[in-house]
Scaffold this active site. Structure first.
Site, short mmCIF file in Angstrom:
data_model
loop_
_atom_site.label_atom_id
_atom_site.label_comp_id
_atom_site.label_asym_id
_atom_site.label_seq_id
_atom_site.Cartn_x
_atom_site.Cartn_y
_atom_site.Cartn_z
N LYS A 189 56.24 86.81 64.68
CA LYS A 189 54.91 86.96 65.28
C LYS A 189 53.85 86.14 64.57
O LYS A 189 52.66 86.30 64.81
CB LYS A 189 54.51 88.44 65.29
CG LYS A 189 55.36 89.27 66.26
CD LYS A 189 54.84 90.69 66.38
CE LYS A 189 55.62 91.48 67.42
NZ LYS A 189 55.14 92.87 67.55
N ASN A 221 41.86 103.42 76.44
CA ASN A 221 42.68 102.28 76.83
C ASN A 221 42.10 101.71 78.12
O ASN A 221 41.70 102.47 79.02
CB ASN A 221 44.14 102.68 77.06
CG ASN A 221 45.08 101.50 76.92
OD1 ASN A 221 45.61 101.23 75.84
ND2 ASN A 221 45.31 100.76 78.01
N ARG A 222 42.03 100.39 78.18
CA ARG A 222 41.43 99.77 79.36
C ARG A 222 42.27 100.06 80.61
O ARG A 222 43.49 100.28 80.52
CB ARG A 222 41.30 98.25 79.17
CG ARG A 222 42.62 97.51 79.09
CD ARG A 222 42.38 96.02 78.84
NE ARG A 222 43.64 95.29 78.71
CZ ARG A 222 44.34 94.80 79.73
NH1 ARG A 222 43.90 94.96 80.97
NH2 ARG A 222 45.47 94.15 79.52
N GLU A 243 58.02 90.38 53.15
CA GLU A 243 58.98 91.03 54.06
C GLU A 243 59.92 90.00 54.68
O GLU A 243 61.14 90.23 54.76
CB GLU A 243 58.20 91.78 55.12
CG GLU A 243 59.02 92.44 56.20
CD GLU A 243 58.14 93.01 57.29
OE1 GLU A 243 58.37 92.70 58.47
OE2 GLU A 243 57.20 93.77 56.95
N TYR A 244 59.38 88.88 55.14
CA TYR A 244 60.21 87.82 55.72
C TYR A 244 61.31 87.41 54.74
O TYR A 244 62.49 87.29 55.12
CB TYR A 244 59.35 86.59 56.05
CG TYR A 244 58.78 86.54 57.45
CD1 TYR A 244 58.00 87.57 57.95
CD2 TYR A 244 59.00 85.43 58.26
CE1 TYR A 244 57.46 87.51 59.23
CE2 TYR A 244 58.46 85.36 59.54
CZ TYR A 244 57.69 86.40 60.01
OH TYR A 244 57.16 86.31 61.27
N SER A 281 50.92 99.01 57.62
CA SER A 281 52.34 98.70 57.61
C SER A 281 53.18 99.96 57.71
O SER A 281 52.82 101.00 57.17
CB SER A 281 52.73 97.94 56.34
OG SER A 281 54.12 97.71 56.30
N HIS A 322 52.03 90.77 52.51
CA HIS A 322 53.07 91.80 52.67
C HIS A 322 54.13 91.33 53.64
O HIS A 322 55.33 91.41 53.39
CB HIS A 322 52.42 93.10 53.17
CG HIS A 322 53.39 94.13 53.66
ND1 HIS A 322 54.05 94.03 54.87
CD2 HIS A 322 53.84 95.30 53.10
CE1 HIS A 322 54.84 95.08 55.04
NE2 HIS A 322 54.72 95.86 53.99
N ASN A 323 53.69 90.80 54.79
CA ASN A 323 54.64 90.34 55.80
C ASN A 323 55.41 89.12 55.33
O ASN A 323 56.57 88.94 55.68
CB ASN A 323 53.90 90.04 57.11
CG ASN A 323 53.45 91.30 57.82
OD1 ASN A 323 53.42 92.37 57.23
ND2 ASN A 323 53.10 91.19 59.08
N LYS A 340 47.84 92.31 53.91
CA LYS A 340 48.86 92.63 54.92
C LYS A 340 49.63 91.37 55.29
O LYS A 340 50.86 91.41 55.51
CB LYS A 340 48.19 93.23 56.16
CG LYS A 340 49.17 93.55 57.31
CD LYS A 340 50.31 94.45 56.85
CE LYS A 340 51.06 95.08 58.02
NZ LYS A 340 51.67 94.16 58.96
#
Length: 466
Positions: free
Chosen positions: A262, A33-34, A195-196, A133, A191-192, A188
């Site tokens: 998102k 991680n930065r 899902e919505y 997911s 898929h979303n 994906k």
């Protein structure tokens, strides 16, 4: 120093969870991680909190991190999509070797994945756009994983991805090579989108039941439905949500009615528009979230409306049928969009296999998704399956009654309505599109076809004298 078998960049919620999943399955792993604002605590805190795992090594220096992973390096990026991904790729390139594999596990747009694939191919580095997911719990315990890229790259990463993935009812991993370049992230994205619409459908069903029933009574109905063909992860968690209390209040009643997003739902809609495919339910559910965001304006306008509900109760059996009707249409549109993209991008996607890896670990897992494995193996779509077509046909009267109840009680049912309108449109022999074609020819000389000639001929009419 022994080399790690796998590397993960990004220790956010998903990065942490999937790293622990990998470590728990017995693989040695390096995490990076930065450094943010001079602090190295993200990596050190992660290692400290999980010090019982002796097969995790942490780094705050990227060069050291890459050097710690065995070749061909398999490095999973779990950071926010967009420019940050491009930035970390550029930082990685000088430290990588030919044949190494970069895996993007975020919600990147498939077009970006296609560009990155081609860019890295020229440097002899594999790039895998990998949809994941299941949220935090799925990442930790077993997500649904959708990797796209070359078969060669998949063979290298499959032993790890398939080990950490959720398992279907037959014990097979919910992970499979989806297709070339951007196929994994495309799947994906859809898929979303599904899902919505699934989430919005449950919200609309809740609003219909809430005219006369308490949250706990609605929860009981959802729990009963979840024992049958309507069962799904989203229905299950909604019942739990409706039972959750904070003090003496039902928590759901004090949550603000502004839904966030998102962007992945709108990506599905934009892509469908570009491909000329009607995914009306996903689009309606996206716009419903947008409408919800105008809370202050909605309150202001609502005060000018003086109408009351009819105090009637929606017919629960009709609602149940209408809900399942809409879910079939949602899947018809979702998998239809996948098929359209598969043809356009030459991905040769396997719809039945996609349904299979969505039966566990992911947000849209359901009994209907399990049924979809055989439905899509034997049929082109859900309309070709006689059982589903018969259900839609016989349930039409029920969804009409549900929509009528919504109209009478001023309940917005955009997504339920979209499912019905799509069904009617797709099963109507003659639509009024002839009027539109005539209008287009009238003002723009766009021409039209005729029913009394073959479809290869186009005509223009001089509709009026200038």
């Amino acid at each position: 120093m022994n080399k790690s078998e796998f590397g993960v960049i990004g220790l956010g919620v998903m990065g942490k969870s999937i790293s622990l999943n990998i470590a728990e399955k017995g693989f040695s792993i390096s995490v990076y991680n930065r450094i943010s604002d001079g602090e190295e605590s993200i990596v050190s805190d992660f290692l400290s909190d999980n010090n019982f795992f002796k097969n995790i090594t942490g780094f705050a220096n990227l060069e050291s991190f890459v050097a710690s992973v065995e070749r061909p390096r398999k490095i999973l990026i779990m950071i926010k999509s967009g420019l940050a991904v491009d930035s970390i790729i550029e930082q990685l390139i000088p430290n990588l070797s030919e044949g190494d594999i970069i895996i993007d596990g975020g919600n990147s747009h498939f077009n970006d994945t296609q560009k990155r694939t081609n860019y890295l191919k020229n440097k002899n580095i594999h790039f895998v756009g990998c949809g994941i997911s299941g949220g935090e719990e799925g990442a930790r315990k077993g997500p649904s994983i959708m990797p796209g890229g070359t078969v060669e790259a998949y063979k290298e990463i499959a032993p790890i991805l398939e080990k950490i993935a959720a398992k279907d009812s037959q014990g097979k991993p919910c992970c499979s090579h989806i297709g070339n370049d951007g196929a994994g992230h495309f799947i994906k994205m859809v898929h979303n989108g599904i899902e919505y619409a699934e989430m919005q459908l449950i919200a609309e069903v809740y609003s219909l039941l809430h005219t006369s029933l308490s949250n706990k009574e609605i929860a009981k109905i959802f729990e009963n439905w979840n024992l049958g063909n309507e069962s799904s992860y989203l229905l299950e968690i909604t019942a739990k949500i409706l039972r959750k209390q904070e003090g003496k209040n039902d928590l759901i009643d004090i949550i603000l009615d502004k839904a966030g997003n998102k962007g992945t739902g709108s990506w599905s809609s934009k892509t469908a528009l570009e491909l000329g495919f009607p995914n009306t339910m996903m689009t309606s559910s996206v716009f419903d979230r947008y409408i919800s965001s105008f809370k202050e304006r909605r309150v202001e306008l609502a005060q000018k409306i003086n109408r009351k509900n009819t105090n009637e109760s929606v017919n629960i059996e009709q609602l149940k049928k209408g809900y399942q009707f809409a879910r079939i249409i949602n899947h018809q549109q979702g998998f239809g969009l996948i098929k359209e993209a598969s043809n356009f991008y030459n991905w040769d996607l396997n719809l039945s296999e996609i349904a299979r890896i969505w039966t566990n670990g992911c947000i849209i897992r359901s009994k209907f998704m399990e049924d979809s494995i055989s439905i899509l193996k034997e049929n082109e779509d859900y309309f070709e399956d006689q059982n589903n077509f018969n259900y839609l046909n016989s349930s039409e009267a029920s969804i009409i009654k549900v929509l009528q109840f919504g109209l009478q009680n001023r309940i917005s049912l955009n997504t339920l309505s979209a499912s019905y309108n799509y069904w009617v449109g797709m099963t109507t022999k003659k639509l009024p599109a002839n009027i539109i074609q005539a209008q287009r020819d009238f003002f723009g000389a766009h021409t039209y076809q005729r029913i009394d000639t073959d479809n290869s001929s186009f005509f223009h009419t001089k509709w009026q004298e200038l």
